[in-house]
Scaffold this active site. Structure first.
Site, PDB file in Angstrom:
ATOM      1  NE  ARG A   1      15.552   7.291 -11.779  1.00  0.00           N
ATOM      2  CZ  ARG A   1      16.756   7.822 -12.026  1.00  0.00           C
ATOM      3  NH1 ARG A   1      17.109   8.933 -11.417  1.00  0.00           N
ATOM      4  NH2 ARG A   1      17.577   7.250 -12.863  1.00  0.00           N
TER       5      ARG A   1
ATOM      6  CD  GLU B   1      29.147   4.671 -25.381  1.00  0.00           C
ATOM      7  OE1 GLU B   1      29.359   4.920 -26.562  1.00  0.00           O
ATOM      8  OE2 GLU B   1      28.238   5.211 -24.712  1.00  0.00           O
TER       9      GLU B   1
HETATM   10  P1  AMP Z   1      22.174   0.494 -17.243  1.00  0.00           P
HETATM   11  O1  AMP Z   1      23.189  -0.026 -16.268  1.00  0.00           O
HETATM   12  O2  AMP Z   1      22.804   1.025 -18.494  1.00  0.00           O
HETATM   13  O3  AMP Z   1      21.091  -0.516 -17.532  1.00  0.00           O
HETATM   14  O4  AMP Z   1      21.507   1.766 -16.569  1.00  0.00           O
HETATM   15  C1  AMP Z   1      20.487   1.598 -15.635  1.00  0.00           C
HETATM   16  C2  AMP Z   1      20.580   2.572 -14.497  1.00  0.00           C
HETATM   17  O5  AMP Z   1      20.897   3.889 -14.939  1.00  0.00           O
HETATM   18  C3  AMP Z   1      19.247   2.667 -13.779  1.00  0.00           C
HETATM   19  O6  AMP Z   1      19.487   2.762 -12.390  1.00  0.00           O
HETATM   20  C4  AMP Z   1      18.603   3.911 -14.353  1.00  0.00           C
HETATM   21  O7  AMP Z   1      17.919   4.621 -13.354  1.00  0.00           O
HETATM   22  C5  AMP Z   1      19.764   4.728 -14.914  1.00  0.00           C
HETATM   23  N1  AMP Z   1      19.516   5.151 -16.308  1.00  0.00           N
HETATM   24  C6  AMP Z   1      20.182   4.713 -17.413  1.00  0.00           C
HETATM   25  N2  AMP Z   1      19.753   5.300 -18.525  1.00  0.00           N
HETATM   26  C7  AMP Z   1      18.750   6.130 -18.144  1.00  0.00           C
HETATM   27  C8  AMP Z   1      17.866   7.024 -18.852  1.00  0.00           C
HETATM   28  N3  AMP Z   1      17.907   7.162 -20.191  1.00  0.00           N
HETATM   29  N4  AMP Z   1      16.951   7.717 -18.135  1.00  0.00           N
HETATM   30  C9  AMP Z   1      16.882   7.568 -16.784  1.00  0.00           C
HETATM   31  N5  AMP Z   1      17.676   6.766 -16.073  1.00  0.00           N
HETATM   32  C10 AMP Z   1      18.611   6.045 -16.727  1.00  0.00           C
END
Ligand code: AMP
Length: 174
Positions: A60, A97
């Site tokens: 996205r 995790e």
């Molecule tokens: P993080 O590495 O945990 O910060 O996860 C970020 C990435 O995962 C981004 O590219 C988001 O598009 C996707 N992502 C993580 N959690 C969600 C969520 N609750 N809803 C939508 N996309 C998520």
């Protein structure tokens, strides 16, 4: 902002049990909302002092990042999941995790000293964005800001980012 928030759809237990997935596709489908979000990204980059190029995180971050690059008349650099980029790459792994994941960038994607704005839709734990920051720096770039439509504050992702607080921009906080 309330209007954008009203368009973000919460999907419980997607793609796994326990995850509240924030679906931004209704924002993309609404011309005014899409424009508002891209204008907000542009203001954030301006507030950070401008940039030479936009980098977007799969997938996205590609949609928002490339629309922003077009608006600011900048080039676009894709940061992808492993094994997707055809040329030589730098890779950065990060902890999830359970297990680990990685992101890649083409070794010649960033010019030495280029000022890069990093774009994704959502900041959760910060693992993906922080690995992307490391990649861009490894490739010779300087991160001017990182911007997200959504930040899940309770996951404290911004604390994980190797970036000054003032360079992290989020439109909507949960
Ligand atoms: P993080 O590495 O945990 O910060 O996860 C970020 C990435 O995962 C981004 O590219 C988001 O598009 C996707 N992502 C993580 N959690 C969600 C969520 N609750 N809803 C939508 N996309 C998520």
């Amino acid at each position: 902002m309330k209007y954008i928030e009203s368009l973000i759809r919460n999907i419980p237990d997607f793609p796994k049990p326990g995850i509240q997935f924030k679906d931004i596709t209704p924002v993309l489908a609404d011309a005014e909302a899409f424009k508002t979000v891209i204008d907000w990204y542009a203001m954030s980059v301006e507030a950070a002092g401008g940039c030479d190029v936009i980098a977007g995180i799969e997938s996205r971050g590609f949609i928002f990042g490339s629309a922003l690059a077009r608006k600011l008349h900048k080039g676009f650099i894709p940061i992808r999941k492993p094994g997707k980029l055809p040329f030589t790459t730098h890779r950065e792994t990060y902890q999830l995790e359970y297990g680990q994941d990685a992101v890649e960038i083409h070794t010649d994607a960033v010019k030495q000293g280029e000022r890069v704005a990093l774009i994704d839709d959502l900041l959760a734990t910060g693992g993906t964005a922080n690995a992307s920051i490391s990649l861009i720096e490894k490739a010779g770039g300087e991160i001017v800001c990182s911007a997200f439509v959504i930040e899940l504050d309770f996951l404290r992702g911004r604390e994980r980012l190797n970036l000054h607080e003032e360079k992290i921009f989020s439109f909507i906080h949960y």
